[in-house]
Structure formats: C-alpha cells, structure tokens
Design an enzyme around this catalytic site. Structure first.
Site, PDB file in Angstrom:
ATOM      1  N   PRO A  33       0.792  -1.230   0.000  1.00 48.11           N
ATOM      2  CA  PRO A  33       0.000   0.000   0.000  1.00 48.11           C
ATOM      3  C   PRO A  33       0.830   1.290   0.000  1.00 48.11           C
ATOM      4  CG  PRO A  33       0.055  -0.924   2.211  1.00 48.11           C
ATOM      5  CD  PRO A  33       0.789  -1.896   1.316  1.00 48.11           C
ATOM      6  N   GLY A  34       2.161   1.184   0.104  1.00 49.75           N
ATOM      7  CA  GLY A  34       2.965   2.393  -0.041  1.00 49.75           C
ATOM      8  C   GLY A  34       3.826   2.783   1.151  1.00 49.75           C
ATOM      9  N   ALA A  35       3.982   1.870   2.093  1.00 46.88           N
ATOM     10  CA  ALA A  35       4.767   2.208   3.298  1.00 46.88           C
ATOM     11  C   ALA A  35       6.258   2.365   2.982  1.00 46.88           C
ATOM     12  CB  ALA A  35       4.550   1.148   4.379  1.00 46.88           C
ATOM     13  N   TRP A  36       6.800   1.459   2.194  1.00 49.70           N
ATOM     14  CA  TRP A  36       8.218   1.603   1.826  1.00 49.70           C
ATOM     15  C   TRP A  36       8.399   2.873   1.001  1.00 49.70           C
ATOM     16  CZ3 TRP A  36      11.914  -3.015   0.615  1.00 49.70           C
ATOM     17  CH2 TRP A  36      11.941  -3.878   1.714  1.00 49.70           C
ATOM     18  N   ASP A  62       3.126  -1.598  -8.826  1.00 56.52           N
ATOM     19  CA  ASP A  62       2.396  -2.713  -8.206  1.00 56.52           C
ATOM     20  C   ASP A  62       1.269  -3.208  -9.113  1.00 56.52           C
ATOM     21  OD1 ASP A  62       2.422  -3.648  -4.960  1.00 56.52           O
ATOM     22  OD2 ASP A  62       0.691  -4.312  -6.141  1.00 56.52           O
ATOM     23  N   ASP A  79       2.373  -5.246 -13.852  1.00 60.28           N
ATOM     24  CA  ASP A  79       3.141  -6.435 -13.490  1.00 60.28           C
ATOM     25  C   ASP A  79       4.612  -6.182 -13.815  1.00 60.28           C
ATOM     26  OD1 ASP A  79       4.378  -8.904 -13.332  1.00 60.28           O
ATOM     27  OD2 ASP A  79       2.723  -9.980 -14.303  1.00 60.28           O
ATOM     28  N   ASP A 104      10.068  -5.546  -2.443  1.00 60.42           N
ATOM     29  CA  ASP A 104       9.357  -6.181  -1.324  1.00 60.42           C
ATOM     30  C   ASP A 104       8.146  -6.951  -1.870  1.00 60.42           C
ATOM     31  OD1 ASP A 104       8.995  -6.701   1.442  1.00 60.42           O
ATOM     32  OD2 ASP A 104       7.532  -5.086   1.625  1.00 60.42           O
ATOM     33  N   LYS A 144      13.480  -8.875  -1.015  1.00 58.34           N
ATOM     34  CA  LYS A 144      12.854  -9.752  -0.004  1.00 58.34           C
ATOM     35  C   LYS A 144      12.708 -11.166  -0.550  1.00 58.34           C
ATOM     36  CE  LYS A 144       8.426 -10.038   0.704  1.00 58.34           C
ATOM     37  NZ  LYS A 144       7.559  -9.227   1.542  1.00 58.34           N
TER      38      LYS A 144
HETATM   39  N1  SAM Z   1       6.555  -2.711   0.560  1.00 56.14           N
HETATM   40  C1  SAM Z   1       5.110  -2.527   0.566  1.00 56.14           C
HETATM   41  C2  SAM Z   1       4.766  -1.494   1.609  1.00 56.14           C
HETATM   42  O1  SAM Z   1       5.599  -1.262   2.492  1.00 56.14           O
HETATM   43  O2  SAM Z   1       3.663  -0.906   1.555  1.00 56.14           O
HETATM   44  C3  SAM Z   1       4.400  -3.842   0.838  1.00 56.14           C
HETATM   45  C4  SAM Z   1       4.504  -4.795  -0.325  1.00 56.14           C
HETATM   46  S1  SAM Z   1       3.437  -6.199  -0.208  1.00 56.14           S
HETATM   47  C5  SAM Z   1       4.259  -7.192   0.988  1.00 56.14           C
HETATM   48  C6  SAM Z   1       3.770  -7.073  -1.701  1.00 56.14           C
HETATM   49  C7  SAM Z   1       3.214  -6.435  -2.967  1.00 56.14           C
HETATM   50  O3  SAM Z   1       3.795  -7.062  -4.116  1.00 56.14           O
HETATM   51  C8  SAM Z   1       1.700  -6.602  -3.136  1.00 56.14           C
HETATM   52  O4  SAM Z   1       1.081  -5.338  -3.094  1.00 56.14           O
HETATM   53  C9  SAM Z   1       1.558  -7.272  -4.505  1.00 56.14           C
HETATM   54  O5  SAM Z   1       0.465  -6.784  -5.256  1.00 56.14           O
HETATM   55  C10 SAM Z   1       2.871  -6.925  -5.173  1.00 56.14           C
HETATM   56  N2  SAM Z   1       3.240  -7.789  -6.296  1.00 56.14           N
HETATM   57  C11 SAM Z   1       3.262  -9.126  -6.328  1.00 56.14           C
HETATM   58  N3  SAM Z   1       3.612  -9.576  -7.538  1.00 56.14           N
HETATM   59  C12 SAM Z   1       3.834  -8.480  -8.311  1.00 56.14           C
HETATM   60  C13 SAM Z   1       4.213  -8.286  -9.681  1.00 56.14           C
HETATM   61  N4  SAM Z   1       4.440  -9.320 -10.497  1.00 56.14           N
HETATM   62  N5  SAM Z   1       4.341  -7.023 -10.139  1.00 56.14           N
HETATM   63  C14 SAM Z   1       4.100  -5.971  -9.323  1.00 56.14           C
HETATM   64  N6  SAM Z   1       3.749  -6.091  -8.021  1.00 56.14           N
HETATM   65  C15 SAM Z   1       3.605  -7.328  -7.518  1.00 56.14           C
END
Ligand code: SAM
Length: 191
Positions: A33-36, A62, A79, A104, A144
């Site tokens: 959601p955008g924390a990083w 994302d 993607d 992440d 990660k």
């Molecule tokens: N770092 C983020 C934060 O601090 O708000 C949290 C990230 S969350 C653990 C993982 C994210 O990876 C999800 O929102 C998911 O939609 C995204 N994701 C997974 N596969 C993806 C892809 N192929 N392309 C883009 N984003 C992807």
C-alpha cells in the site's frame, strides 16, 4: 503514520546499512500500500521537504491500486515481469536509470511453502533482469525472499552482478521465520 508496519523493516535496514540518502532515485517494486515508498520519499527527499538537501525521486510499481503519495510516482495495475511495464518504467524515470531498486514483492501465497518460495525467487530473478536495464553501475538492490532450497540460486546471481551481497534479517520481521532480505551493493556494469 505509515500505511503498513513493513515500513519499520525498511527503516531498520536503512539505519543499519545506509541504503537511501537525499538525492537518490529509487524504484520500489511491489509498492502497495505504499509504506516503503513513504520511507523512501522521506529518506531521498523526494518531496523536497529539506530545502538544503538534494531532491530524489521515487517510482513505485504494483499489480494493485496505490493511493497517491506526495513525492512519489506510481505505476499501479502493472506487473513488474511484463516487458510493457519495463518500458513504462524507463519512460517515467528522469534519467531512465535508478540508484536503488527496492523489492518487497510477494506473490499470492498458496500456503504451500515450496511453491511460494519458488515463485518469490522467480520474481526476484526478474527484478535482477530488470536491473540490467535500469540500475546504474555502483547501484544497490534490496530484495525480499522467503528462504528455501532455491535461495542460493538467487544469491549466486546477485553475487555475479554485484560486488557485495549480504543477508539481512530485520528485528521487525523476526515473527516471519522464513522472510529475509538480500542487500546487494555496487552493481557491476552489465553488457
Ligand atoms: N513494501 C510494501 C509497503 O511497504 O507498503 C508492501 C509490499 S506487499 C508485501 C507485496 C506487494 O507485491 C503486493 O502489493 C503485490 O500486489 C505486489 N506484487 C506481487 N507480484 C507483483 C508483480 N508481479 N508485479 C508488481 N507487483 C507485484
């Protein structure tokens, strides 16, 4: 306040390992959601809050929608493994390149540990491929993963591409036993 507690993981790793600083250009893969992205905007001064420091840039990508954040540019519904996304990323970046790639991302978990592990390694490897196009020589990548049998493959790949690779396990992720991060520094020029 941060959009997600994952912010504390990045804050902790950055405090220890100095990944971000004012003026740097950052690509945040899996940004929702955008924390990083919030942490990155603060630390690279992407919103220009510190008038005396260089102004950085943050681009977040994302699959999901992300609510706007001052100082960040987002590519939602994208993607990272799609070549179209890679082209868009290069178009949006001020110099076509970034100093730091944060990754992440997490695939939708099946609950089957091996499968989830392998999928995530696959995502990390596609970010390593993307680095060839967007990461500056000397650049940094933070990635990660969920530990497992294929971790060494990713580690080997990063050790080919970067001069220094270390494993980080922030306090804030201690509850998640298999989660860890590879911090790869000093990107070697790829051809
Ligand atoms: N770092 C983020 C934060 O601090 O708000 C949290 C990230 S969350 C653990 C993982 C994210 O990876 C999800 O929102 C998911 O939609 C995204 N994701 C997974 N596969 C993806 C892809 N192929 N392309 C883009 N984003 C992807």
């Amino acid at each position: 306040s941060y959009r997600c507690r994952s912010a504390f993981k990045l804050l902790e790793m950055d405090d220890k390992r100095s990944i971000l600083r004012p003026g740097l250009c950052v690509l945040d893969c899996g940004t929702a959601p955008g924390a990083w992205a919030q942490v990155a905007v603060q630390r690279v001064n992407a919103a220009g809050s510190d008038r005396d420091a260089p102004v950085g840039f943050v681009l977040g990508v994302d699959l999901l929608h992300v609510f706007p954040l001052e100082g960040a540019v987002f590519l939602p519904h994208s993607d990272i493994t799609d070549p179209d996304t890679q082209n868009k990323i290069q178009e949006v970046l001020p110099k076509g390149k970034v100093d730091v790639i944060l990754n992440d991302m997490a695939p939708n978990a099946t609950g089957i540990r091996d499968i989830d592990h392998q999928r995530l390694i696959g995502l990390c490897l596609s970010v390593a491929d993307l680095a060839r196009h967007v990461l500056v020589p000397g650049g940094t990548m933070l990635c990660k993963l969920w530990d497992g049998s294929e971790s060494h493959r990713l580690q080997k790949r990063l050790m080919q591409d970067f001069a220094e690779v270390r494993t980080l396990k922030p306090q804030a992720s201690r509850m998640d036993s298999s989660e860890k991060y590879y911090l790869a520094k000093s990107y070697r020029l790829q051809r």
